[in-house]
Scaffold this active site. Structure first.
Site, PDB file in Angstrom:
ATOM      1  N   ASP A  84      35.602  32.562  44.479  1.00  0.00           N
ATOM      2  CA  ASP A  84      35.582  31.426  43.623  1.00  0.00           C
ATOM      3  C   ASP A  84      36.862  30.707  44.048  1.00  0.00           C
ATOM      4  O   ASP A  84      37.792  31.137  44.730  1.00  0.00           O
ATOM      5  CB  ASP A  84      35.352  31.572  42.201  1.00  0.00           C
ATOM      6  CG  ASP A  84      35.072  30.374  41.469  1.00  0.00           C
ATOM      7  OD1 ASP A  84      34.831  29.259  42.241  1.00  0.00           O
ATOM      8  OD2 ASP A  84      34.277  30.269  40.454  1.00  0.00           O
TER       9      ASP A  84
HETATM   10  C1  BGC Z   1      33.699  27.190  39.917  1.00  0.00           C
HETATM   11  C2  BGC Z   1      32.610  27.366  40.828  1.00  0.00           C
HETATM   12  C3  BGC Z   1      32.485  26.348  41.904  1.00  0.00           C
HETATM   13  C4  BGC Z   1      33.363  26.475  42.649  1.00  0.00           C
HETATM   14  C5  BGC Z   1      33.579  25.065  43.901  1.00  0.00           C
HETATM   15  C6  BGC Z   1      35.158  26.752  40.567  1.00  0.00           C
HETATM   16  O1  BGC Z   1      36.030  26.399  39.908  1.00  0.00           O
HETATM   17  O2  BGC Z   1      33.817  28.042  39.273  1.00  0.00           O
HETATM   18  O3  BGC Z   1      31.335  27.334  40.159  1.00  0.00           O
HETATM   19  O4  BGC Z   1      31.254  26.544  42.750  1.00  0.00           O
HETATM   20  O5  BGC Z   1      34.767  25.733  41.722  1.00  0.00           O
HETATM   21  O6  BGC Z   1      33.637  23.901  43.236  1.00  0.00           O
END
Ligand code: BGC
Length: 786
Positions: free
Chosen positions: A297
């Site tokens: 993530d």
């Molecule tokens: C979130 C994810 C997301 C990623 C990319 C993160 O902060 O937890 O769910 O896909 O950002 O935007």
């Protein structure tokens, strides 16, 4: 190093991996994936391999300027495997051009985006989608999202999110399928199928069309169990619970063929998920046989240091790679430290190769080696995005997600005896509330590419609808007032807006205006609740009731004694105890996407009967959370429905244990009756099966859909098992007066549980089979497994 592209490289290969097909302009790869990737990797330097493991946001790239950005320079230097959250096929083509024409090997980029519930045609938030209990609809939503996103250059979405959530304080409940592992798995798998549309090539390899994209199952794992519902917080749980309650949806998505997985921000057994080898190498890869790409993530390798794990960026990066993580989203720890770790012997070439291979395989599966511009067809935008057909699908699906929580005959005129909804489009309707004339919030929390200017507000849609049905002097009239702010505190309101602002008004003046039009009206419709970004990421709440300013206005409106409907917007289970007591009808509409306003009118005025069913338990009080239907029993339970406190039993002094609205609950404009459950036999062998049947009747005077739900309880196991677990459901359409038999087949599949090692266990003993319209109002029968 001399510039050499994949095209020339592969033409020179002895296995002749690249062939020109007669009559076609472009060469086509004929080598199977493994050989192709082997051949490519044999040409790659260590730095180029590491470059493939780096994923970054594209930044604010403007067409024509990509090369001058940090991202552009890195792509040219072979230091980037992919980019994400860039909108526009022209800009994406420009980046792809740099990758293909300027990097030494010309390896195309993978292009990601959070296409979570639609691209420009926005579908309901995932929590709402799950309330449709309609896998086909969910698959369709994902397929259309993929069609639109790929028409604009995107080939990888960071969806589905399948974290189980039992704590409504956690805002990311909005992105999930709710609290049930079985339903969550089905919905997640439906999304994977919709996004990926996988078929098999002649050599057995996966093939995806240019209207499909790679999905990314997230957040692996257990992110929904953040303590106290506070985002990113600590997770600590038993392996039994992991395997039985939290893992099944991830596993179901892996089995559905998801192209990628994303690790979660939280710790699991003390180790950040991103670097947890047990979680990724053991469970995901070995136990479930998953061989797709694993991405972190956002910046989570860097965050390991904040958790106090890994020492420094180099240590954390090495640990993450060794745990089975392939691609680093945004921390740049892989890019800047893996070479050093390799030279120091802290990681092996095999580990780097494994990760690089999975990134390249993802690109191969997307057909990017065949045609790097496969998703950059400029003609598709006009043809595929925000089309009437897509919007029609979104509107139909949105209507299926609304949950009718209450529908009584108005207390002001009980003698009429008729339920308040559907509303008759006559007389004067006062539409009141901060969400009544807003277009951005209706779309929901996650809509990176949305175009809200093109969406209708509820006020606009109702005006159109009422204009259509107006008849001369009896013309219905819509009166409108915002009535109040979202909440009294301006800073609190802003915290939940995140760009989707609702104008602040003078509270007293707005209230008087609302009361004035309400007095004039025959019926009051309140459009109230949360803003879209009071749920979603980093949007935890400690109080789940209606925000203060809106509740106070409702109290005043209720005092007028007129029929009153609450259209309740929310991205989570909320506490509606006061509203249940004082309002005649409540329709929970979540956030229904770009077509919300029309879909609400379809249901409000009765063109469609509501058929959504809750996939989260709605508590009576915030203090009850985490509250979920499939809980264990305790040694001192209190019977469901108990109406008083019991000393030395498992209950509260000041609130009963029951939900306000249970899991699976939802009313319709008709009524349904269930017969007793009939079992084909009272005993069953471990390899046998039996049938459980009920007759469901539509006892009202409207045709409508019902969701028939099957629950099982294992009464005599070696470990404590939940009081009820959803194991099947059927969405059926019944005409007024029609009855139908619904039969569920019960096999070991519905009866086994996992032990703490994730092995399936089936134990003889008694089981209850329960069938009903929700998890509370079930009919039961018992059988014995021999
Ligand atoms: C979130 C994810 C997301 C990623 C990319 C993160 O902060 O937890 O769910 O896909 O950002 O935007």
């Amino acid at each position: 190093m001399k510039k050499i592209t994949i095209w020339t490289l592969l033409c020179l290969l002895p296995v002749a991996g690249w062939a020109q097909k007669k009559g076609k302009k472009k060469a086509e790869p004929i080598m199977p994936m493994k050989e192709y990737v082997d051949a490519l990797m044999s040409q790659m330097t260590l730095q180029e391999k590491i470059g493939q493991l780096n994923l970054q946001v594209a930044g604010d790239i403007v067409t024509g300027g990509a090369m001058n950005t940090d991202v552009g320079a890195k792509i040219a230097a072979g230091q980037m495997g992919g980019v994400f959250n860039l909108k526009g096929a022209d800009k994406i083509r420009e980046l792809q051009d740099i990758a293909v024409k300027q990097s030494r090997l010309g390896i195309p980029l993978i292009i990601g985006m959070d296409v979570i519930h639609g691209y420009e045609t926005i579908f309901p938030i995932p929590l709402a989608l799950s309330c449709s209990w309609d896998e086909q609809a969910v698959e369709t939503a994902a397929r259309i999202a993929a069609k639109e996103a790929t028409a604009d250059g995107i080939n990888w979405t960071f969806s589905p999110m399948v974290d189980i959530c039992v704590d409504a304080r956690w805002g990311r409940t909005a992105e999930s399928n709710g609290e049930d592992p079985y339903l969550g798995g089905l919905m997640g798998a439906a999304m994977v199928r919709g996004y990926e549309g996988i078929s098999r090539g002649s050599d057995g390899t996966e093939v995806r069309g240019s209207e499909n994209m790679l999905s990314c199952v997230k957040h692996y794992a257990l992110y929904g169990a953040a303590e106290a519902g506070r985002d990113y917080n600590t997770v600590d749980m038993s392996r039994l619970r992991m395997f039985n309650q939290y893992f099944p949806p991830y596993k179901a998505c892996a089995e559905a063929g998801a192209g990628s997985f994303m690790t979660s921000f939280n710790i699991v057994d003390g180790i950040p998920a991103t670097a947890n080898s047990w979680l990724i190498n053991n469970v995901l890869r070995r136990q479930w046989g998953y061989d797709g790409l694993v991405v972190t993530d956002y910046g989570s390798i860097g965050e390991m240091l904040v958790h106090g794990v890994g020492g420094d960026l180099q240590g954390a990066s090495a640990m993450a790679l060794k745990a089975g993580t392939d691609m680093d989203m945004c921390a740049q720890g892989f890019l800047y430290t893996l070479e050093k770790s390799y030279n120091e012997g802290r990681i092996t070439m095999e580990e780097i190769d494994d990760a690089c291979r999975r990134v390249l395989e993802a690109k191969y599966k997307l057909g990017l080696f065949h045609d790097p511009y496969r998703y950059c067809d400029a003609k598709r935008r006009a043809r595929d995005i925000f089309t009437a057909e897509n919007r029609k699908a979104a509107r139909d699906i949105a209507a299926e997600t609304f949950v009718l929580l209450k529908n009584e005959s108005p207390t002001s005129s009980p003698e009429r005896g008729e339920k308040l909804l559907p509303l008759s489009p006559s007389g004067k309707i006062a539409l009141i509330g901060p969400l009544a004339n807003d277009r951005a919030n209706l779309a929901g929390t996650w809509c990176v590419a949305y175009t809200p200017d093109r969406y209708l507000t509820l006020k606009e849609a109702m005006e159109r609808r009422l204009a259509k049905s107006s008849m001369g002097d009896a013309a219905p009239r819509l009166l409108y007032a915002q009535g109040c702010n979202i909440c009294h505190d301006e800073a609190d309101q802003q915290a939940g807006e995140f760009g989707k602002n609702i104008p602040r008004v003078d509270g007293e003046q707005a209230k008087q205006e609302a009361l004035r039009i309400a007095r004039e009206a025959d019926v009051i419709v309140c459009a109230m609740g949360e803003t879209a970004d009071m749920s979603g990421e980093a949007a935890s709440r400690s109080r789940l009731e209606m925000p203060d300013a809106q509740r106070e206005l409702m109290e005043e409106l209720v005092r007028l004694g007129k029929p009153i409907v609450l259209l309740h917007f929310s991205g989570r289970a909320t506490v509606l105890t006061w509203e249940q007591e004082h309002v005649d009808a409540i329709l929970n509409v979540w956030f229904g996407g770009s077509e919300t306003a029309e879909a609400i009118c379809d249901v409000l005025f009765g063109e469609k009967s509501p058929s959504g069913r809750l996939t989260v338990t709605m508590p009576q009080s915030t203090g009850q959370v985490p509250l979920y239907y499939n809980h264990l029993n305790t040694g001192r339970p209190v019977a469901e429905g108990a109406d008083k406190f019991f000393k030395y039993a498992s209950n509260y002094l000041d609130v009963r244990n029951d939900a306000l609205y249970p899991f699976g609950y939802g009313l319709s404009y008709t009524t349904f009756a269930y017969s007793d459950v009939r079992l084909s036999q009272s005993e069953m062998g471990v390899n046998g099966s039996l049938k459980a049947t009920v007759t469901v009747s539509n006892t009202g005077n409207r045709d409508a859909d019902e969701v028939v739900q099957l629950y099982i309880r294992d009464l005599q196991a070696s470990i404590s098992r939940p009081v009820k677990e959803l194991k099947g459901f059927r969405r059926i359409h019944l005409k007024a007066g029609e009855s139908r038999e619904v039969t569920f087949s019960i096999t070991r599949q519905q009866l086994f549980f996992y032990d703490g090692n994730g092995e399936e266990v089936l134990e003889p003993g008694d089981f209850d089979v329960m069938i009903g319209p929700n998890s509370r109002d079930v009919k039961a029968a018992r059988f014995t497994l021999k």
